[in-house]
Design a protein around this motif. Structure first.
Motif, PDB file in Angstrom:
ATOM      1  N   GLY A 133       4.285  36.047  96.058  1.00 31.55           N
ATOM      2  CA  GLY A 133       3.285  37.066  95.775  1.00 31.55           C
ATOM      3  C   GLY A 133       3.832  38.446  96.096  1.00 31.55           C
ATOM      4  O   GLY A 133       4.514  38.629  97.111  1.00 31.55           O
ATOM      5  N   ILE A 134       3.556  39.400  95.259  1.00 30.52           N
ATOM      6  CA  ILE A 134       4.088  40.756  95.439  1.00 30.52           C
ATOM      7  C   ILE A 134       2.953  41.764  95.590  1.00 30.52           C
ATOM      8  O   ILE A 134       2.017  41.786  94.790  1.00 30.52           O
ATOM      9  N   PHE A 135       3.060  42.567  96.640  1.00 30.84           N
ATOM     10  CA  PHE A 135       2.217  43.751  96.808  1.00 30.84           C
ATOM     11  C   PHE A 135       3.121  44.971  96.660  1.00 30.84           C
ATOM     12  O   PHE A 135       4.197  45.021  97.276  1.00 30.84           O
ATOM     13  N   LEU A 136       2.722  45.915  95.870  1.00 29.40           N
ATOM     14  CA  LEU A 136       3.467  47.167  95.757  1.00 29.40           C
ATOM     15  C   LEU A 136       3.000  48.120  96.848  1.00 29.40           C
ATOM     16  O   LEU A 136       1.798  48.399  96.961  1.00 29.40           O
ATOM     17  N   GLN A 137       3.939  48.596  97.649  1.00 34.28           N
ATOM     18  CA  GLN A 137       3.580  49.543  98.707  1.00 34.28           C
ATOM     19  C   GLN A 137       3.495  50.946  98.125  1.00 34.28           C
ATOM     20  O   GLN A 137       4.431  51.430  97.486  1.00 34.28           O
ATOM     21  N   ILE A 138       2.368  51.583  98.352  1.00 38.51           N
ATOM     22  CA  ILE A 138       2.128  52.931  97.841  1.00 38.51           C
ATOM     23  C   ILE A 138       2.058  53.907  99.011  1.00 38.51           C
ATOM     24  O   ILE A 138       1.308  53.689  99.971  1.00 38.51           O
ATOM     25  N   ASN A 139       2.827  54.961  98.937  1.00 30.52           N
ATOM     26  CA  ASN A 139       2.836  55.980  99.991  1.00 30.52           C
ATOM     27  C   ASN A 139       1.713  56.983  99.703  1.00 30.52           C
ATOM     28  O   ASN A 139       1.935  58.064  99.175  1.00 30.52           O
ATOM     29  N   THR A 140       0.494  56.585 100.036  1.00 34.16           N
ATOM     30  CA  THR A 140      -0.674  57.399  99.694  1.00 34.16           C
ATOM     31  C   THR A 140      -0.787  58.665 100.542  1.00 34.16           C
ATOM     32  O   THR A 140      -1.537  59.575 100.190  1.00 34.16           O
ATOM     33  N   SER A 141      -0.057  58.707 101.661  1.00 36.81           N
ATOM     34  CA  SER A 141      -0.111  59.891 102.524  1.00 36.81           C
ATOM     35  C   SER A 141       1.007  60.876 102.192  1.00 36.81           C
ATOM     36  O   SER A 141       1.046  61.985 102.743  1.00 36.81           O
ATOM     37  N   ASN A 142       1.923  60.466 101.298  1.00 37.84           N
ATOM     38  CA  ASN A 142       3.042  61.315 100.886  1.00 37.84           C
ATOM     39  C   ASN A 142       3.893  61.762 102.082  1.00 37.84           C
ATOM     40  O   ASN A 142       4.425  62.876 102.089  1.00 37.84           O
ATOM     41  N   GLU A 143       4.027  60.889 103.080  1.00 38.01           N
ATOM     42  CA  GLU A 143       4.840  61.206 104.252  1.00 38.01           C
ATOM     43  C   GLU A 143       6.291  60.822 103.987  1.00 38.01           C
ATOM     44  O   GLU A 143       6.580  59.720 103.534  1.00 38.01           O
ATOM     45  N   GLN A 152       2.757  60.486  92.484  1.00 38.83           N
ATOM     46  CA  GLN A 152       3.189  61.392  91.413  1.00 38.83           C
ATOM     47  C   GLN A 152       4.303  60.770  90.555  1.00 38.83           C
ATOM     48  O   GLN A 152       4.746  61.384  89.582  1.00 38.83           O
ATOM     49  N   ASN A 153       4.752  59.554  90.909  1.00 36.47           N
ATOM     50  CA  ASN A 153       5.797  58.879  90.136  1.00 36.47           C
ATOM     51  C   ASN A 153       5.306  57.519  89.650  1.00 36.47           C
ATOM     52  O   ASN A 153       5.960  56.498  89.859  1.00 36.47           O
ATOM     53  N   LEU A 154       4.176  57.487  88.992  1.00 41.04           N
ATOM     54  CA  LEU A 154       3.576  56.214  88.602  1.00 41.04           C
ATOM     55  C   LEU A 154       4.371  55.475  87.530  1.00 41.04           C
ATOM     56  O   LEU A 154       4.199  54.260  87.369  1.00 41.04           O
ATOM     57  N   GLU A 155       5.260  56.168  86.820  1.00 38.62           N
ATOM     58  CA  GLU A 155       6.087  55.470  85.832  1.00 38.62           C
ATOM     59  C   GLU A 155       6.932  54.391  86.509  1.00 38.62           C
ATOM     60  O   GLU A 155       7.185  53.332  85.915  1.00 38.62           O
ATOM     61  N   GLU A 156       7.350  54.644  87.742  1.00 38.92           N
ATOM     62  CA  GLU A 156       8.128  53.647  88.480  1.00 38.92           C
ATOM     63  C   GLU A 156       7.262  52.430  88.810  1.00 38.92           C
ATOM     64  O   GLU A 156       7.739  51.294  88.803  1.00 38.92           O
ATOM     65  N   VAL A 157       5.991  52.660  89.103  1.00 37.14           N
ATOM     66  CA  VAL A 157       5.054  51.564  89.354  1.00 37.14           C
ATOM     67  C   VAL A 157       4.883  50.734  88.092  1.00 37.14           C
ATOM     68  O   VAL A 157       4.965  49.496  88.124  1.00 37.14           O
ATOM     69  N   TYR A 158       4.663  51.394  86.961  1.00 31.78           N
ATOM     70  CA  TYR A 158       4.467  50.685  85.689  1.00 31.78           C
ATOM     71  C   TYR A 158       5.702  49.838  85.345  1.00 31.78           C
ATOM     72  O   TYR A 158       5.572  48.689  84.892  1.00 31.78           O
ATOM     73  N   GLU A 159       6.869  50.399  85.566  1.00 28.57           N
ATOM     74  CA  GLU A 159       8.109  49.695  85.252  1.00 28.57           C
ATOM     75  C   GLU A 159       8.224  48.417  86.091  1.00 28.57           C
ATOM     76  O   GLU A 159       8.612  47.354  85.585  1.00 28.57           O
TER      77      GLU A 159
END
Length: 247
Positions: A133-143, A152-159
């Motif tokens: 199972g895969i969870f994509l980690q999202i840096n929602t705090s932009n730290e 701001q780089n959602l194309e990488e998520v889609y890929e």
């Protein structure tokens, strides 16, 4: 392989009491959620005997932060444990993780397509392997010090999602984030970083026809996370007690 030392009777009682208290808090916070909230007991730095004590109590989902530590514990403990890898994952460790732990349930810290490709290739050599199972980690705090895809780089998520959807040994389960200290300990009604992950879930669900889980919330903020829609929380110190340093 080191010999597994069972927890003492008093330690078992302490662990079970702590776990049940957290589980009750999870259930109370999730009373309005449509989906059941999964509690992951984060056992990093704790002995295998502690995990076994909770396993015998009926717990099956455990989280670990380090590949070497997880591999050692998985070799000692029952094979129906569902292991969640929740720490930062180095590309060079993907092979060890995928090959050495047949009962690896999920990796919750995927932050690149390359790591998915390495997990897929390594899992291919495991006989009768179950998909990871895969969870994509999202840096929602932009730290800058945190791993994860940036909003701001959602194309990488889609890929990455497109790759997982066509993979044989990977299943996309959900999204994960780690709240910043300021938001997690703040006194506001909502955690803005959790709010951002909820919005991204809605966007991805609409785009891919999915129903992604949300893994957000730890010992200090899991109740707030559940109220904002988390369906999976990662709790360590409130179950196992304070941890020694890695050293």
């Amino acid at each position: 392989m080191s010999v597994l030392s069972p927890a003492t009777s008093s330690r078992k009682t302490e662990l079970i009491t702590n776990y049940n208290k957290v589980l009750e808090s999870v259930r109370n916070a999730s009373s309005l959620n449509k989906e059941e909230v999964k509690l992951i007991a984060v056992s990093k730095y704790k002995p295998a005997g502690d995990i076994l004590a909770l396993y015998e109590h009926g717990v099956r989902h455990f989280g670990e932060n380090y590949v070497q530590e997880l591999c050692a514990k998985a070799a000692q403990l029952p094979k129906d444990i569902c292991w969640h890898f929740i720490g930062g994952l180095q590309s060079g460790k993907c092979k060890d993780l995928a090959k050495n732990i047949p009962n690896l349930f999920a990796v919750e810290s995927i932050d690149s397509l390359k790591k998915c490709q390495k997990l897929e290739n390594a899992r291919n050599s495991v006989p009768d392997a179950k998909p990871i199972g895969i969870f994509l980690q999202i840096n929602t705090s932009n730290e800058s010090q945190k791993s994860g895809y940036l909003l701001q780089n959602l194309e990488e998520v889609y890929e990455t999602v497109d790759f997982i959807k066509n993979a044989k040994y990977l299943n996309l389960i959900g999204l994960m984030t780690i709240g910043s200290v300021g938001e997690s300990l703040g006194d506001g009604d909502t955690n803005k970083e959790f709010e951002r992950l909820v919005s991204l879930k809605a966007e991805l669900d609409a785009k891919y026809g999915s129903n992604l889980r949300l893994s957000m919330g730890m010992s200090n903020d899991f109740e707030q996370a559940i109220k904002q829609g988390s369906t999976q929380v990662r709790v360590g110190s409130k179950i196992f007690g304070s941890r020694p340093s890695k050293a």
